[in-house]
Design a protein around this motif. Structure first.
Motif, mmCIF file in Angstrom:
data_model
loop_
_atom_site.group_PDB
_atom_site.id
_atom_site.type_symbol
_atom_site.label_atom_id
_atom_site.label_comp_id
_atom_site.label_asym_id
_atom_site.label_seq_id
_atom_site.Cartn_x
_atom_site.Cartn_y
_atom_site.Cartn_z
ATOM 1 N N ALA A 1 2.716 -0.922 5.033
ATOM 2 C CA ALA A 1 2.610 -2.160 4.260
ATOM 3 C C ALA A 1 1.779 -3.199 5.005
ATOM 4 C CB ALA A 1 4.006 -2.711 3.969
ATOM 5 N N ALA A 2 1.925 -3.271 6.322
ATOM 6 C CA ALA A 2 1.150 -4.225 7.121
ATOM 7 C C ALA A 2 -0.346 -3.947 7.003
ATOM 8 C CB ALA A 2 1.592 -4.173 8.586
ATOM 9 N N ALA A 3 -0.713 -2.663 7.034
ATOM 10 C CA ALA A 3 -2.131 -2.306 6.914
ATOM 11 C C ALA A 3 -2.676 -2.685 5.544
ATOM 12 C CB ALA A 3 -2.316 -0.815 7.175
ATOM 13 N N LEU A 4 -1.883 -2.481 4.493
ATOM 14 C CA LEU A 4 -2.320 -2.820 3.138
ATOM 15 C C LEU A 4 -2.444 -4.334 2.962
ATOM 16 C CD1 LEU A 4 -0.087 -0.286 1.168
ATOM 17 C CD2 LEU A 4 -2.575 -0.181 1.412
ATOM 18 N N LEU A 5 -1.456 -5.077 3.462
ATOM 19 C CA LEU A 5 -1.465 -6.532 3.298
ATOM 20 C C LEU A 5 -2.507 -7.197 4.189
ATOM 21 C CD1 LEU A 5 2.387 -7.129 3.110
ATOM 22 C CD2 LEU A 5 0.733 -7.385 1.244
ATOM 23 N N ALA A 6 -2.852 -6.571 5.311
ATOM 24 C CA ALA A 6 -3.906 -7.126 6.161
ATOM 25 C C ALA A 6 -5.234 -7.158 5.417
ATOM 26 C CB ALA A 6 -4.040 -6.306 7.448
ATOM 27 N N ALA A 7 -5.425 -6.199 4.504
ATOM 28 C CA ALA A 7 -6.650 -6.158 3.707
ATOM 29 C C ALA A 7 -6.563 -7.048 2.483
ATOM 30 C CB ALA A 7 -6.951 -4.719 3.288
ATOM 31 N N ASP A 8 -5.355 -7.244 1.958
ATOM 32 C CA ASP A 8 -5.190 -8.042 0.735
ATOM 33 C C ASP A 8 -3.775 -8.609 0.684
ATOM 34 O OD1 ASP A 8 -5.226 -9.202 -1.751
ATOM 35 O OD2 ASP A 8 -5.354 -7.326 -2.879
ATOM 36 N N THR A 9 -3.625 -9.866 1.108
ATOM 37 C CA THR A 9 -2.293 -10.477 1.122
ATOM 38 C C THR A 9 -1.792 -10.774 -0.289
ATOM 39 O OG1 THR A 9 -3.273 -12.685 1.389
ATOM 40 C CG2 THR A 9 -2.617 -11.516 3.387
ATOM 41 N N ARG A 10 -2.687 -10.717 -1.289
ATOM 42 C CA ARG A 10 -2.282 -10.957 -2.676
ATOM 43 C C ARG A 10 -2.169 -9.658 -3.476
ATOM 44 N NH1 ARG A 10 -3.266 -16.772 -4.843
ATOM 45 N NH2 ARG A 10 -3.207 -17.899 -2.873
ATOM 46 N N MET A 11 -2.029 -8.579 -2.754
ATOM 47 C CA MET A 11 -1.827 -7.293 -3.419
ATOM 48 C C MET A 11 -0.604 -7.389 -4.333
ATOM 49 S SD MET A 11 -1.231 -3.617 -1.550
ATOM 50 C CE MET A 11 -1.288 -2.065 -2.469
ATOM 51 N N ARG A 12 -0.735 -6.893 -5.564
ATOM 52 C CA ARG A 12 0.374 -6.950 -6.515
ATOM 53 C C ARG A 12 1.597 -6.245 -5.942
ATOM 54 N NH1 ARG A 12 -0.425 -3.821 -10.369
ATOM 55 N NH2 ARG A 12 1.158 -4.679 -11.787
ATOM 56 N N LEU A 13 2.750 -6.865 -6.115
ATOM 57 C CA LEU A 13 3.975 -6.338 -5.541
ATOM 58 C C LEU A 13 4.268 -4.938 -6.080
ATOM 59 C CD1 LEU A 13 6.106 -7.247 -3.545
ATOM 60 C CD2 LEU A 13 7.496 -8.049 -5.467
ATOM 61 N N GLU A 14 3.971 -4.707 -7.363
ATOM 62 C CA GLU A 14 4.198 -3.380 -7.943
ATOM 63 C C GLU A 14 3.336 -2.327 -7.257
ATOM 64 O OE1 GLU A 14 5.167 -6.543 -10.872
ATOM 65 O OE2 GLU A 14 3.441 -6.079 -9.583
ATOM 66 N N ALA A 15 2.062 -2.680 -6.977
ATOM 67 C CA ALA A 15 1.162 -1.740 -6.302
ATOM 68 C C ALA A 15 1.613 -1.485 -4.868
ATOM 69 C CB ALA A 15 -0.263 -2.280 -6.327
ATOM 70 N N LEU A 16 2.083 -2.533 -4.185
ATOM 71 C CA LEU A 16 2.568 -2.378 -2.815
ATOM 72 C C LEU A 16 3.795 -1.477 -2.784
ATOM 73 C CD1 LEU A 16 2.440 -3.175 0.185
ATOM 74 C CD2 LEU A 16 3.876 -5.155 -0.371
ATOM 75 N N ALA A 17 4.748 -1.725 -3.697
ATOM 76 C CA ALA A 17 5.967 -0.913 -3.735
ATOM 77 C C ALA A 17 5.646 0.556 -3.990
ATOM 78 C CB ALA A 17 6.910 -1.451 -4.818
ATOM 79 N N GLU A 18 4.709 0.817 -4.907
ATOM 80 C CA GLU A 18 4.321 2.197 -5.198
ATOM 81 C C GLU A 18 3.652 2.848 -3.993
ATOM 82 O OE1 GLU A 18 1.548 4.727 -8.366
ATOM 83 O OE2 GLU A 18 1.802 2.551 -8.604
ATOM 84 N N ALA A 19 2.806 2.084 -3.285
ATOM 85 C CA ALA A 19 2.073 2.641 -2.143
ATOM 86 C C ALA A 19 2.995 3.006 -0.986
ATOM 87 C CB ALA A 19 1.014 1.648 -1.676
#
Length: 444
Positions: A278-296
């Motif tokens: 999750a840290a790697a994903l949010l480092a690229a996009d802190t506004r990543m949709r919560l649904e997309a983050l949860a799925e990832a």
């Protein structure tokens, strides 16, 4: 030279991708099977068919640097990204207000931005969405690696080795950024983000010309010199006068709210493997949709939300990044010794459009600054002359132009051991019989 003449310098995967692009462009296919080819065709159309010529120029430069080694797919991919980033979007006065607000308040909600700008929420949502889709603005984060159990090491190498027994494959997994520098013989600036306690490994394995441990990262964005609908109108000479005054008077200029500094300090967070992902994903996009983050990350919405809040509070600092607005040239300023305060230099640099400042420490424990300056096209040489005039009497410094760059914020989350809640230690190569050049200097 034609691009087709350079195919022999490419590895198998790169050659396959370019050949597919040539074929699809020739038949003018509207639905190529490979999404990468589709992106190249779209970029070529946006450039008026000039992608082939531009790509040829970049590959010729890279060919000379690699000296017979093949161009890999990762090189080709990042060259294409750099070419794509060179197209320019003209900003309106309202765009600039929106960008300025989010630069100072990257955590703000859309409703807060709309209220501050005195525009309808629907307009803010539509225009911000359009700028995001065009990759003009994004919301990444500056990472505090110490909170993730990591340290950043920067090395400058004059003879990068990339083949066979000369490379420690384990160390290569921790390479998170690479920059080709010009300003004399080509140099390679590499950033390794390694587990805490392993900062010595890149120095030992690579025998670099210079090496630094990164102590803090600062980022600044300033659109004051941008004229709506026209572009950047930076008065370099006037800026040079201002810089001289700051150095002479030692003025302390308050930090603007758009200036973001992150100290690389703190104890590591006890993270699970999915939290590191999750840290790697949010480092690229802190506004990543919560649904997309949860799925990832394979977790519930509640778990993803809690993880995001923890990481943003303790390890990630959101920023507004700006691209495709005419900042097509990059200059690296390395300040080694300075007769005045680093704060005065930073205050002057904050007047430039976009900068990254890394406070580093060399092998002797001396503090230095590595400053990346992103500049409007055509201003690099003019700014270089001004910097040389201003800094020569008071500092020891180096200036380099950036050829290409590639990188990410963090190493692959696959290198993290969730059970031990720590990163897998790199494997040093066989013990060297001779000390590195930096170890020789240290012993003198």
């Amino acid at each position: 030279m034609k691009l087709s003449d350079l195919l022999d310098t490419l590895d198998k995967e790169s050659k396959k991708l370019l050949s597919a692009f040539f074929q699809e462009k020739k038949i003018r296919s509207s639905m190529p099977h490979d999404h990468r080819v589709a992106e190249m065709l779209e970029l070529d159309a946006r450039m008026g068919g000039a992608l082939t010529q531009t790509l040829t120029e970049h590959l010729l430069t890279l060919k000379a640097y690699l000296q017979g080694r093949p161009v890999k797919l990762e090189h080709l991919t990042f060259i294409l990204r750099n070419i794509a980033s060179s197209y320019e979007v003209k900003l309106t006065s309202t765009d600039l207000k929106l960008i300025s607000y989010y630069a100072s308040h990257p955590e703000a909600t859309p409703s807060e931005a709309a209220a501050n700008l005195k525009v309808a929420p629907s307009w803010e949502r539509r225009r911000r969405g359009e700028l995001v889709r065009k990759n003009v603005i994004s919301f990444p984060a500056v990472v505090n690696p110490a909170r993730l159990g990591l340290r950043k090491v920067v090395v400058l190498v004059d003879e990068p080795q990339t083949s066979g027994e000369e490379v420690n494959v384990s160390l290569a997994k921790w390479l998170t950024a690479e920059h080709l520098l010009w300003g004399g013989p080509p140099l390679l600036l590499q950033v390794y983000t390694v587990p805490a306690g392993w900062a010595w490994l890149p120095i030992r394995e690579l025998n670099p010309v210079r090496a630094w441990l990164v102590r803090s990262t600062a980022y600044g964005l300033n659109t004051a010199s941008y004229e709506p609908g026209l572009g950047w109108k930076l008065n370099v000479e006037a800026w040079g006068v201002y810089f001289k005054e700051l150095l002479a008077e030692g003025w302390e200029v308050p930090s603007e709210s758009s200036w973001r500094r992150v100290e690389h300090e703190g104890t590591p967070l006890p993270l699970e493997a999915w939290e590191v992902k999750a840290a790697a994903l949010l480092a690229a996009d802190t506004r990543m949709r919560l649904e997309a983050l949860a799925e990832a990350i394979g977790k519930s919405l509640a778990a993803a939300h809690q993880c995001k809040q923890k990481l943003l509070a303790d390890a990630l600092t959101p920023i507004l990044n700006l691209n495709h607005v005419g900042l097509s040239e990059s200059l690296l300023l390395i300040l080694e010794e300075l007769d005045v305060s680093f704060q005065a230099v930073e205050a002057a640099l904050r007047e430039l459009p976009k900068i990254w400042v890394y406070k580093v420490e060399d092998f002797r424990g001396s503090e230095e600054l590595l400053c990346w300056l992103e500049l409007p096209s055509g201003l690099t040489h003019k700014l270089t002359r001004v910097l040389e005039e201003v800094l020569a009497p008071v500092a020891k410094y180096s200036l380099y132009f950036r050829g290409y760059h590639l990188g990410s914020s963090l190493p692959s989350p696959s290198l993290y051991n969730g059970k031990k809640k720590s990163w897998q230690p790199p494997q040093p190569a066989a013990e060297k019989l001779k000390p590195s050049r930096l170890e020789k200097k240290r012993s003198l």
